[in-house]
Design a protein around this motif. Structure first.
Motif, PDB file in Angstrom:
ATOM      1  N   LEU A   1       0.855  -1.132   0.102  1.00 45.11           N
ATOM      2  CA  LEU A   1       0.042  -0.058   0.130  1.00 45.11           C
ATOM      3  C   LEU A   1       0.760   1.309   0.061  1.00 45.11           C
ATOM      4  CD1 LEU A   1      -3.109   0.605  -0.068  1.00 45.11           C
ATOM      5  CD2 LEU A   1      -2.802   0.889   2.718  1.00 45.11           C
TER       6      LEU A   1
ATOM      7  N   SER B   1       0.010   6.224   1.005  1.00 44.92           N
ATOM      8  CA  SER B   1      -1.476   5.805   1.295  1.00 44.92           C
ATOM      9  C   SER B   1      -1.893   5.476   2.684  1.00 44.92           C
ATOM     10  CB  SER B   1      -1.718   4.465   0.471  1.00 44.92           C
ATOM     11  OG  SER B   1      -1.687   4.964  -0.945  1.00 44.92           O
ATOM     12  N   TRP B   2      -1.001   4.938   3.377  1.00 41.07           N
ATOM     13  CA  TRP B   2      -1.046   4.441   4.903  1.00 41.07           C
ATOM     14  C   TRP B   2      -1.092   5.972   5.656  1.00 41.07           C
ATOM     15  CZ3 TRP B   2      -3.487   0.981   7.010  1.00 41.07           C
ATOM     16  CH2 TRP B   2      -3.147  -0.178   6.481  1.00 41.07           C
TER      17      TRP B   2
ATOM     18  N   ALA C   1      -4.567   7.567   4.806  1.00 42.63           N
ATOM     19  CA  ALA C   1      -5.657   7.014   5.406  1.00 42.63           C
ATOM     20  C   ALA C   1      -5.561   7.242   7.011  1.00 42.63           C
ATOM     21  CB  ALA C   1      -5.417   5.532   5.167  1.00 42.63           C
TER      22      ALA C   1
ATOM     23  N   ILE D   1     -11.237  10.194   0.773  1.00 43.18           N
ATOM     24  CA  ILE D   1     -10.169   9.060   0.702  1.00 43.18           C
ATOM     25  C   ILE D   1     -10.283   7.939  -0.077  1.00 43.18           C
ATOM     26  CG2 ILE D   1      -9.616   7.299   2.680  1.00 43.18           C
ATOM     27  CD1 ILE D   1     -10.264   9.129   4.629  1.00 43.18           C
TER      28      ILE D   1
ATOM     29  N   SER E   1      -7.790   6.580  -3.053  1.00 45.18           N
ATOM     30  CA  SER E   1      -7.361   5.227  -3.186  1.00 45.18           C
ATOM     31  C   SER E   1      -7.248   4.805  -4.626  1.00 45.18           C
ATOM     32  CB  SER E   1      -8.131   4.499  -2.474  1.00 45.18           C
ATOM     33  OG  SER E   1      -7.799   2.946  -2.533  1.00 45.18           O
TER      34      SER E   1
ATOM     35  N   ARG F   1      -6.294  -3.250  -1.734  1.00 51.99           N
ATOM     36  CA  ARG F   1      -5.843  -1.810  -1.475  1.00 51.99           C
ATOM     37  C   ARG F   1      -7.129  -0.982  -1.112  1.00 51.99           C
ATOM     38  NH1 ARG F   1      -2.181  -0.944  -6.653  1.00 51.99           N
ATOM     39  NH2 ARG F   1      -0.237  -1.625  -5.920  1.00 51.99           N
TER      40      ARG F   1
ATOM     41  N   THR G   1      -7.397   0.879   2.928  1.00 55.99           N
ATOM     42  CA  THR G   1      -7.340   2.207   2.883  1.00 55.99           C
ATOM     43  C   THR G   1      -8.637   2.434   3.707  1.00 55.99           C
ATOM     44  OG1 THR G   1      -6.328   2.439   0.770  1.00 55.99           O
ATOM     45  CG2 THR G   1      -7.789   4.246   1.365  1.00 55.99           C
TER      46      THR G   1
END
Length: 285
Positions: free
Chosen positions: A18, A22-23, A26, A103, A107, A257, A261
Protein backbone atom coordinates in the motif's frame (compact mmCIF):
# COMPACT_ATOMS: atom_id res chain seq x y z
CA UNK A 1 6.34 -7.28 -6.74
CA UNK A 2 4.97 -5.30 -9.65
CA UNK A 3 1.67 -3.59 -9.52
CA UNK A 4 0.42 -5.59 -12.45
CA UNK A 5 1.05 -8.92 -10.86
CA UNK A 6 -2.09 -10.37 -9.33
CA UNK A 7 -0.41 -13.48 -7.91
CA UNK A 8 0.48 -14.00 -4.27
CA UNK A 9 -1.72 -11.31 -2.72
CA UNK A 10 -1.69 -11.58 1.08
CA UNK A 11 -2.80 -9.20 3.82
CA UNK A 12 0.76 -8.58 5.06
CA UNK A 13 1.98 -8.18 1.49
CA UNK A 14 -0.84 -5.77 0.71
CA UNK A 15 -0.04 -3.74 3.84
CA UNK A 16 3.54 -3.31 2.63
CA UNK A 17 2.45 -2.76 -0.96
CA UNK A 18 0.00 0.00 0.00
CA UNK A 19 2.94 2.32 0.58
CA UNK A 20 3.70 4.96 3.17
CA UNK A 21 1.74 7.74 1.44
CA UNK A 22 -1.52 5.79 1.28
CA UNK A 23 -1.17 4.70 4.89
CA UNK A 24 -0.33 8.25 5.96
CA UNK A 25 -3.34 9.59 4.06
CA UNK A 26 -5.66 6.91 5.43
CA UNK A 27 -4.49 7.34 9.03
CA UNK A 28 -3.92 11.10 9.23
CA UNK A 29 -6.99 12.07 7.17
CA UNK A 30 -9.24 9.06 7.69
CA UNK A 31 -8.98 8.84 11.48
CA UNK A 32 -9.86 12.47 12.22
CA UNK A 33 -12.55 12.33 9.50
CA UNK A 34 -14.42 9.53 11.28
CA UNK A 35 -14.02 11.22 14.66
CA UNK A 36 -15.13 14.65 13.41
CA UNK A 37 -18.13 13.11 11.66
CA UNK A 38 -19.21 11.21 14.77
CA UNK A 39 -18.65 14.28 16.93
CA UNK A 40 -20.88 16.26 14.58
CA UNK A 41 -23.83 13.97 15.34
CA UNK A 42 -23.01 13.16 18.98
CA UNK A 43 -23.12 16.83 19.96
CA UNK A 44 -23.98 16.12 23.60
CA UNK A 45 -21.05 13.75 24.12
CA UNK A 46 -17.43 14.71 23.56
CA UNK A 47 -15.63 11.70 22.11
CA UNK A 48 -12.18 12.95 23.08
CA UNK A 49 -11.36 14.64 26.37
CA UNK A 50 -7.57 14.94 26.37
CA UNK A 51 -6.87 14.69 22.63
CA UNK A 52 -9.79 16.85 21.58
CA UNK A 53 -7.42 19.24 19.84
CA UNK A 54 -7.03 16.68 17.07
CA UNK A 55 -10.67 17.02 16.07
CA UNK A 56 -10.70 20.77 16.78
CA UNK A 57 -7.71 21.33 14.52
CA UNK A 58 -9.21 19.13 11.85
CA UNK A 59 -12.46 21.09 11.98
CA UNK A 60 -10.53 24.32 11.46
CA UNK A 61 -9.08 22.82 8.27
CA UNK A 62 -12.61 21.87 7.21
CA UNK A 63 -13.69 25.49 7.62
CA UNK A 64 -11.09 26.43 5.02
CA UNK A 65 -12.38 23.70 2.69
CA UNK A 66 -15.92 24.91 3.28
CA UNK A 67 -14.93 28.45 2.39
CA UNK A 68 -13.79 27.21 -1.02
CA UNK A 69 -16.79 25.07 -1.97
CA UNK A 70 -19.75 26.49 -0.02
CA UNK A 71 -20.31 29.56 -2.24
CA UNK A 72 -20.59 27.28 -5.28
CA UNK A 73 -22.76 24.72 -3.50
CA UNK A 74 -24.93 27.45 -2.00
CA UNK A 75 -25.76 28.85 -5.45
CA UNK A 76 -26.59 25.42 -6.86
CA UNK A 77 -28.75 24.49 -3.87
CA UNK A 78 -30.68 27.78 -4.04
CA UNK A 79 -31.37 27.20 -7.72
CA UNK A 80 -32.57 23.65 -7.04
CA UNK A 81 -34.72 24.86 -4.12
CA UNK A 82 -36.47 27.39 -6.35
CA UNK A 83 -36.91 24.82 -9.11
CA UNK A 84 -38.51 22.13 -6.93
CA UNK A 85 -40.14 24.69 -4.61
CA UNK A 86 -38.69 23.01 -1.52
CA UNK A 87 -36.53 24.64 1.13
CA UNK A 88 -33.09 23.00 1.07
CA UNK A 89 -30.33 24.06 3.46
CA UNK A 90 -26.82 22.63 3.45
CA UNK A 91 -26.02 21.12 6.86
CA UNK A 92 -22.54 21.47 8.45
CA UNK A 93 -21.65 17.77 8.26
CA UNK A 94 -21.23 17.92 4.46
CA UNK A 95 -17.56 18.85 4.92
CA UNK A 96 -16.73 15.75 6.98
CA UNK A 97 -18.54 13.56 4.45
CA UNK A 98 -16.73 15.17 1.52
CA UNK A 99 -13.25 14.70 2.99
CA UNK A 100 -14.12 11.14 3.96
CA UNK A 101 -15.28 10.47 0.41
CA UNK A 102 -12.02 11.85 -0.96
CA UNK A 103 -10.19 9.00 0.78
CA UNK A 104 -11.93 6.55 -1.60
CA UNK A 105 -11.16 8.78 -4.57
CA UNK A 106 -7.48 9.02 -3.60
CA UNK A 107 -7.30 5.23 -3.26
CA UNK A 108 -8.63 4.78 -6.79
CA UNK A 109 -6.37 7.48 -8.25
CA UNK A 110 -3.26 5.95 -6.73
CA UNK A 111 -4.16 2.47 -7.97
CA UNK A 112 -4.71 3.77 -11.50
CA UNK A 113 -1.54 5.88 -11.40
CA UNK A 114 0.65 3.01 -10.24
CA UNK A 115 -0.90 0.87 -12.94
CA UNK A 116 0.42 3.35 -15.53
CA UNK A 117 -3.10 4.55 -16.29
CA UNK A 118 -2.19 8.20 -15.78
CA UNK A 119 -4.98 9.64 -17.96
CA UNK A 120 -7.63 7.58 -16.13
CA UNK A 121 -6.16 8.58 -12.78
CA UNK A 122 -6.54 12.27 -13.62
CA UNK A 123 -9.81 12.29 -15.59
CA UNK A 124 -11.75 9.62 -13.70
CA UNK A 125 -10.26 10.83 -10.41
CA UNK A 126 -11.49 14.37 -11.14
CA UNK A 127 -14.95 13.05 -12.02
CA UNK A 128 -15.03 11.06 -8.78
CA UNK A 129 -14.03 14.18 -6.82
CA UNK A 130 -17.03 16.02 -8.29
CA UNK A 131 -19.20 13.01 -7.42
CA UNK A 132 -17.83 13.04 -3.84
CA UNK A 133 -18.77 16.71 -3.52
CA UNK A 134 -22.22 16.04 -4.99
CA UNK A 135 -22.93 13.04 -2.75
CA UNK A 136 -21.73 14.87 0.38
CA UNK A 137 -23.99 17.82 -0.44
CA UNK A 138 -26.93 15.54 -1.26
CA UNK A 139 -26.50 13.73 2.06
CA UNK A 140 -26.57 17.05 3.93
CA UNK A 141 -29.56 18.87 2.42
CA UNK A 142 -31.78 18.43 5.45
CA UNK A 143 -31.31 18.04 9.22
CA UNK A 144 -31.03 14.46 10.43
CA UNK A 145 -34.42 14.53 12.11
CA UNK A 146 -36.56 11.99 10.23
CA UNK A 147 -36.21 8.41 9.06
CA UNK A 148 -36.17 9.57 5.45
CA UNK A 149 -33.35 12.06 6.08
CA UNK A 150 -31.25 9.41 7.83
CA UNK A 151 -31.86 6.86 5.12
CA UNK A 152 -31.09 9.39 2.38
CA UNK A 153 -27.83 10.51 4.06
CA UNK A 154 -26.59 6.92 4.29
CA UNK A 155 -27.77 6.16 0.75
CA UNK A 156 -26.14 9.20 -0.87
CA UNK A 157 -22.66 8.59 0.51
CA UNK A 158 -22.85 4.88 -0.19
CA UNK A 159 -23.52 5.65 -3.86
CA UNK A 160 -20.05 7.24 -3.99
CA UNK A 161 -18.51 4.18 -2.33
CA UNK A 162 -20.33 1.94 -4.82
CA UNK A 163 -19.04 3.85 -7.85
CA UNK A 164 -15.44 3.91 -6.58
CA UNK A 165 -15.56 0.19 -5.82
CA UNK A 166 -17.04 -0.65 -9.22
CA UNK A 167 -14.61 1.57 -11.15
CA UNK A 168 -11.59 0.24 -9.26
CA UNK A 169 -12.51 -3.40 -9.86
CA UNK A 170 -13.51 -2.85 -13.50
CA UNK A 171 -10.31 -1.05 -14.44
CA UNK A 172 -8.26 -3.62 -12.56
CA UNK A 173 -10.01 -6.38 -14.51
CA UNK A 174 -9.14 -4.82 -17.87
CA UNK A 175 -5.54 -4.31 -16.83
CA UNK A 176 -5.15 -7.85 -15.52
CA UNK A 177 -6.47 -9.36 -18.74
CA UNK A 178 -4.32 -7.07 -20.84
CA UNK A 179 -1.08 -8.14 -19.19
CA UNK A 180 -1.86 -11.86 -19.11
CA UNK A 181 0.18 -14.17 -21.38
CA UNK A 182 -1.99 -16.00 -24.00
CA UNK A 183 -2.07 -19.31 -22.16
CA UNK A 184 -2.88 -17.67 -18.82
CA UNK A 185 -5.38 -15.28 -20.36
CA UNK A 186 -8.49 -17.41 -19.90
CA UNK A 187 -7.65 -18.22 -16.28
CA UNK A 188 -7.06 -14.58 -15.43
CA UNK A 189 -10.17 -13.44 -17.29
CA UNK A 190 -12.18 -16.06 -15.43
CA UNK A 191 -10.75 -15.19 -12.01
CA UNK A 192 -10.85 -11.41 -12.32
CA UNK A 193 -14.29 -11.45 -13.94
CA UNK A 194 -15.57 -13.52 -11.01
CA UNK A 195 -14.06 -11.01 -8.59
CA UNK A 196 -15.50 -8.07 -10.53
CA UNK A 197 -18.92 -9.71 -10.74
CA UNK A 198 -19.01 -10.56 -7.03
CA UNK A 199 -17.81 -7.13 -5.90
CA UNK A 200 -20.07 -5.23 -8.29
CA UNK A 201 -23.17 -7.20 -7.20
CA UNK A 202 -22.13 -6.54 -3.59
CA UNK A 203 -21.62 -2.85 -4.38
CA UNK A 204 -25.01 -2.45 -6.07
CA UNK A 205 -26.75 -3.74 -2.95
CA UNK A 206 -24.87 -1.40 -0.63
CA UNK A 207 -26.93 1.80 -1.10
CA UNK A 208 -30.18 -0.09 -0.47
CA UNK A 209 -28.75 -1.70 2.66
CA UNK A 210 -27.41 1.67 3.85
CA UNK A 211 -30.81 3.34 3.34
CA UNK A 212 -32.58 0.55 5.23
CA UNK A 213 -30.13 0.71 8.14
CA UNK A 214 -30.33 4.50 8.37
CA UNK A 215 -34.12 4.59 8.16
CA UNK A 216 -34.56 1.77 10.67
CA UNK A 217 -32.03 3.27 13.09
CA UNK A 218 -33.98 6.55 13.16
CA UNK A 219 -36.76 4.77 15.06
CA UNK A 220 -34.34 3.86 17.87
CA UNK A 221 -34.48 6.65 20.45
CA UNK A 222 -30.77 6.58 21.26
CA UNK A 223 -29.85 6.85 17.57
CA UNK A 224 -32.45 9.38 16.46
CA UNK A 225 -29.85 12.09 15.77
CA UNK A 226 -27.11 9.87 14.35
CA UNK A 227 -28.68 6.82 12.65
CA UNK A 228 -27.77 7.83 9.07
CA UNK A 229 -24.14 8.55 9.89
CA UNK A 230 -23.78 5.37 11.92
CA UNK A 231 -25.42 3.34 9.13
CA UNK A 232 -22.98 4.72 6.57
CA UNK A 233 -20.01 3.95 8.83
CA UNK A 234 -21.24 0.40 9.39
CA UNK A 235 -21.59 -0.12 5.64
CA UNK A 236 -18.16 1.42 5.14
CA UNK A 237 -16.58 -0.88 7.73
CA UNK A 238 -18.26 -3.93 6.22
CA UNK A 239 -17.13 -2.90 2.74
CA UNK A 240 -13.53 -2.51 3.88
CA UNK A 241 -13.48 -5.97 5.46
CA UNK A 242 -15.22 -7.55 2.46
CA UNK A 243 -12.87 -5.89 -0.04
CA UNK A 244 -9.80 -7.20 1.82
CA UNK A 245 -11.18 -10.73 2.24
CA UNK A 246 -12.32 -11.04 -1.38
CA UNK A 247 -9.18 -9.36 -2.66
CA UNK A 248 -6.93 -11.87 -0.90
CA UNK A 249 -9.14 -14.82 -1.81
CA UNK A 250 -9.37 -13.86 -5.48
CA UNK A 251 -5.82 -12.44 -5.65
CA UNK A 252 -7.05 -8.97 -6.61
CA UNK A 253 -4.61 -6.33 -5.46
CA UNK A 254 -6.84 -3.31 -6.17
CA UNK A 255 -9.69 -4.64 -4.04
CA UNK A 256 -7.31 -5.34 -1.17
CA UNK A 257 -5.81 -1.87 -1.38
CA UNK A 258 -9.17 -0.15 -1.29
CA UNK A 259 -10.27 -2.24 1.69
CA UNK A 260 -7.08 -1.50 3.63
CA UNK A 261 -7.40 2.22 2.90
CA UNK A 262 -10.93 2.22 4.32
CA UNK A 263 -9.95 0.17 7.38
CA UNK A 264 -6.91 2.37 8.01
CA UNK A 265 -9.18 5.27 8.95
CA UNK A 266 -11.15 3.14 11.40
CA UNK A 267 -7.89 1.87 12.90
CA UNK A 268 -6.58 5.40 13.38
CA UNK A 269 -9.85 6.59 14.96
CA UNK A 270 -9.86 3.61 17.35
CA UNK A 271 -6.23 4.19 18.36
CA UNK A 272 -6.89 7.88 19.01
CA UNK A 273 -9.90 7.10 21.23
CA UNK A 274 -7.98 4.40 23.14
CA UNK A 275 -4.99 6.73 23.62
CA UNK A 276 -7.33 9.49 24.82
CA UNK A 277 -8.92 7.20 27.38
CA UNK A 278 -5.54 5.93 28.62
CA UNK A 279 -4.11 9.44 29.00
CA UNK A 280 -7.24 10.60 30.81
CA UNK A 281 -7.00 7.59 33.13
CA UNK A 282 -3.33 8.27 33.89
CA UNK A 283 -4.07 11.91 34.65
CA UNK A 284 -6.82 11.01 37.11
CA UNK A 285 -5.57 11.58 40.69
Amino acid sequence: MSDDDTDGVTVTGAVRDLGWFSWLFALVVGGPSYLALLQEVFVDHRLLTVLGRIVDGYNRILLVIGGVFEPLLGGVIRAVSEWVNVSLVLQPHWKQLFVLGMIFVASYARTAWRGKQRVAAVLVGSALMVLALTCAAAASLSPLSSWLAHGWAAFSMTVLLTVVLAVTVTIRTKRSVGFAPPREGFVRIKNTSRTAYSLNVFALALPVVAFALGAFGAFIAQLHASAGIIAFNLVLLGTGITAVVMGVREQNRSSTRLGLTILGGFLAATLIIVADRLIALLQTP
